[in-house]
Design a protein around this motif. Sequence first.
Motif, PDB file in Angstrom:
ATOM      1  N   ALA A  28       0.845  -1.196   0.000  1.00  0.00           N
ATOM      2  CA  ALA A  28       0.000   0.000   0.000  1.00  0.00           C
ATOM      3  C   ALA A  28       0.878   1.243   0.000  1.00  0.00           C
ATOM      4  N   ALA A  29       0.253   2.376  -0.357  1.00  0.00           N
ATOM      5  CA  ALA A  29       0.984   3.635  -0.406  1.00  0.00           C
ATOM      6  C   ALA A  29       0.009   4.796  -0.342  1.00  0.00           C
ATOM      7  N   GLY A  30       0.545   5.970  -0.013  1.00  0.00           N
ATOM      8  CA  GLY A  30      -0.301   7.148   0.073  1.00  0.00           C
ATOM      9  C   GLY A  30       0.493   8.428   0.009  1.00  0.00           C
ATOM     10  N   ILE A  31      -0.220   9.517   0.210  1.00  0.00           N
ATOM     11  CA  ILE A  31       0.371  10.849   0.146  1.00  0.00           C
ATOM     12  C   ILE A  31      -0.098  11.645   1.360  1.00  0.00           C
ATOM     13  N   LEU A  32       0.793  12.460   1.904  1.00  0.00           N
ATOM     14  CA  LEU A  32       0.448  13.311   3.041  1.00  0.00           C
ATOM     15  C   LEU A  32       0.856  14.747   2.717  1.00  0.00           C
ATOM     16  N   PRO A  33      -0.110  15.585   2.306  1.00  0.00           N
ATOM     17  CA  PRO A  33       0.200  16.995   2.061  1.00  0.00           C
ATOM     18  C   PRO A  33       0.448  17.715   3.388  1.00  0.00           C
ATOM     19  N   TYR A  34       1.455  18.582   3.407  1.00  0.00           N
ATOM     20  CA  TYR A  34       1.821  19.270   4.649  1.00  0.00           C
ATOM     21  C   TYR A  34       2.350  20.663   4.355  1.00  0.00           C
ATOM     22  N   ASP A  35       2.434  21.482   5.402  1.00  0.00           N
ATOM     23  CA  ASP A  35       3.154  22.748   5.362  1.00  0.00           C
ATOM     24  C   ASP A  35       3.700  22.996   6.766  1.00  0.00           C
ATOM     25  N   ALA A  36       4.197  24.186   7.026  1.00  0.00           N
ATOM     26  CA  ALA A  36       4.846  24.478   8.308  1.00  0.00           C
ATOM     27  C   ALA A  36       3.893  24.432   9.494  1.00  0.00           C
ATOM     28  N   LYS A  37       2.587  24.576   9.238  1.00  0.00           N
ATOM     29  CA  LYS A  37       1.627  24.654  10.336  1.00  0.00           C
ATOM     30  C   LYS A  37       0.797  23.405  10.550  1.00  0.00           C
ATOM     31  N   GLY A  38       0.755  22.504   9.527  1.00  0.00           N
ATOM     32  CA  GLY A  38      -0.080  21.328   9.693  1.00  0.00           C
ATOM     33  C   GLY A  38      -0.090  20.409   8.490  1.00  0.00           C
ATOM     34  N   ILE A  39      -1.074  19.512   8.491  1.00  0.00           N
ATOM     35  CA  ILE A  39      -1.204  18.503   7.431  1.00  0.00           C
ATOM     36  C   ILE A  39      -2.653  18.429   6.966  1.00  0.00           C
ATOM     37  N   VAL A  49     -16.838   7.390  15.717  1.00  0.00           N
ATOM     38  CA  VAL A  49     -16.044   8.609  15.582  1.00  0.00           C
ATOM     39  C   VAL A  49     -15.440   8.665  14.175  1.00  0.00           C
ATOM     40  N   ILE A  50     -14.975   9.847  13.823  1.00  0.00           N
ATOM     41  CA  ILE A  50     -14.219   9.988  12.584  1.00  0.00           C
ATOM     42  C   ILE A  50     -12.745   9.833  12.927  1.00  0.00           C
ATOM     43  N   LEU A  51     -12.070   8.956  12.177  1.00  0.00           N
ATOM     44  CA  LEU A  51     -10.632   8.758  12.342  1.00  0.00           C
ATOM     45  C   LEU A  51      -9.921   9.454  11.185  1.00  0.00           C
ATOM     46  N   TYR A  52      -8.818  10.117  11.480  1.00  0.00           N
ATOM     47  CA  TYR A  52      -8.081  10.840  10.458  1.00  0.00           C
ATOM     48  C   TYR A  52      -6.890  10.026   9.980  1.00  0.00           C
ATOM     49  N   THR A  53      -6.635  10.113   8.670  1.00  0.00           N
ATOM     50  CA  THR A  53      -5.556   9.338   8.068  1.00  0.00           C
ATOM     51  C   THR A  53      -5.013  10.066   6.845  1.00  0.00           C
ATOM     52  N   ASP A  54      -3.880   9.560   6.328  1.00  0.00           N
ATOM     53  CA  ASP A  54      -3.354  10.102   5.078  1.00  0.00           C
ATOM     54  C   ASP A  54      -4.197   9.575   3.922  1.00  0.00           C
ATOM     55  N   MET A  55      -3.907  10.035   2.720  1.00  0.00           N
ATOM     56  CA  MET A  55      -4.687   9.645   1.546  1.00  0.00           C
ATOM     57  C   MET A  55      -3.965   8.505   0.841  1.00  0.00           C
ATOM     58  N   GLY A  56      -4.362   7.298   1.144  1.00  0.00           N
ATOM     59  CA  GLY A  56      -3.679   6.160   0.557  1.00  0.00           C
ATOM     60  C   GLY A  56      -4.462   4.879   0.715  1.00  0.00           C
ATOM     61  N   GLY A  57      -3.900   3.832   0.140  1.00  0.00           N
ATOM     62  CA  GLY A  57      -4.557   2.546   0.227  1.00  0.00           C
ATOM     63  C   GLY A  57      -3.757   1.470  -0.485  1.00  0.00           C
ATOM     64  N   ARG A  58      -4.411   0.351  -0.700  1.00  0.00           N
ATOM     65  CA  ARG A  58      -3.767  -0.850  -1.236  1.00  0.00           C
ATOM     66  C   ARG A  58      -3.246  -0.715  -2.654  1.00  0.00           C
ATOM     67  N   ASP A  65       2.413   0.050 -10.947  1.00  0.00           N
ATOM     68  CA  ASP A  65       3.485   0.590 -10.111  1.00  0.00           C
ATOM     69  C   ASP A  65       2.889   1.402  -8.961  1.00  0.00           C
ATOM     70  N   ILE A  66       3.752   1.760  -8.035  1.00  0.00           N
ATOM     71  CA  ILE A  66       3.308   2.434  -6.817  1.00  0.00           C
ATOM     72  C   ILE A  66       2.858   3.869  -7.096  1.00  0.00           C
ATOM     73  N   TYR A  67       3.394   4.491  -8.159  1.00  0.00           N
ATOM     74  CA  TYR A  67       2.979   5.850  -8.511  1.00  0.00           C
ATOM     75  C   TYR A  67       1.497   5.880  -8.874  1.00  0.00           C
ATOM     76  N   GLN A  68       1.073   4.871  -9.616  1.00  0.00           N
ATOM     77  CA  GLN A  68      -0.341   4.778  -9.999  1.00  0.00           C
ATOM     78  C   GLN A  68      -1.210   4.497  -8.778  1.00  0.00           C
ATOM     79  N   THR A  69      -0.709   3.677  -7.859  1.00  0.00           N
ATOM     80  CA  THR A  69      -1.468   3.398  -6.634  1.00  0.00           C
ATOM     81  C   THR A  69      -1.720   4.687  -5.868  1.00  0.00           C
ATOM     82  N   ILE A  70      -0.673   5.477  -5.679  1.00  0.00           N
ATOM     83  CA  ILE A  70      -0.814   6.727  -4.921  1.00  0.00           C
ATOM     84  C   ILE A  70      -1.777   7.659  -5.631  1.00  0.00           C
ATOM     85  N   SER A  71      -1.609   7.798  -6.943  1.00  0.00           N
ATOM     86  CA  SER A  71      -2.484   8.664  -7.734  1.00  0.00           C
ATOM     87  C   SER A  71      -3.937   8.203  -7.634  1.00  0.00           C
ATOM     88  N   ARG A  72      -4.172   6.925  -7.852  1.00  0.00           N
ATOM     89  CA  ARG A  72      -5.536   6.381  -7.815  1.00  0.00           C
ATOM     90  C   ARG A  72      -6.167   6.583  -6.444  1.00  0.00           C
TER      91      ARG A  72
END
Length: 189
Positions: A28-39, A49-58, A65-72
């Motif tokens: 699995a793979a994902g992406i985590l957008p960030y800046d100096a103050k947060g994500i 409850v709502i659980l928070y996570t990065d944007m990714g999956g199987r 390839d893994i690039y397509q996984t992250i994009s998808r």
Amino acid sequence: MDNSKKPYHKYKPKRYSYIDNEGNSLSAAGILPYDAKGIWVIGEKGKNVILYTDMGGRYDYHDCDIYQTISREFNEELYHSVEITRSQMEELYPKSKRIYIKGPKGDIVYVSVLVHVDTLAKLGIHLSPESFSNCRDKVVKANPSVPDKLYESVELKYLTYPEIEVLLKQNRVSTRLRKILAQFNQNYE
């Protein structure tokens, strides 16, 4: 057992993995957008409850390839409110910080690519909770026969680092994001 009577969403297909250039078998793979103050994170339905996570999956073998996984995964979890292409991911991947997560056997199974929001903006990708919500509503309305519980992503949210600390104490952060944050250095500027 007669599988024809088994609901589709209960099938557990075999998991495949992608072998990256470092020899890691990534399931699995994902992406985590960030800046100096947060994500930026996705809020998913947890138990009450709502659980928070990065944007990714199987990884799916159809991805190639893994690039397509992250994009998808990014595009799907954001209901195509914004999109990143496979070629954009392939370009970003070697230039970005990456956090690797180990599985139960101690081998690396997940990669989260850290991408600064300014880098995304240069690609024309601007995260918007309003756009996310509008696109999610359209998808849900367009598919009335699909149970709402199958739409896991319910919220796109920007969290400041102090807010993350509070959510960690409240156990409102996914195990995966918790592991990412344990390695995350806020000084990636």
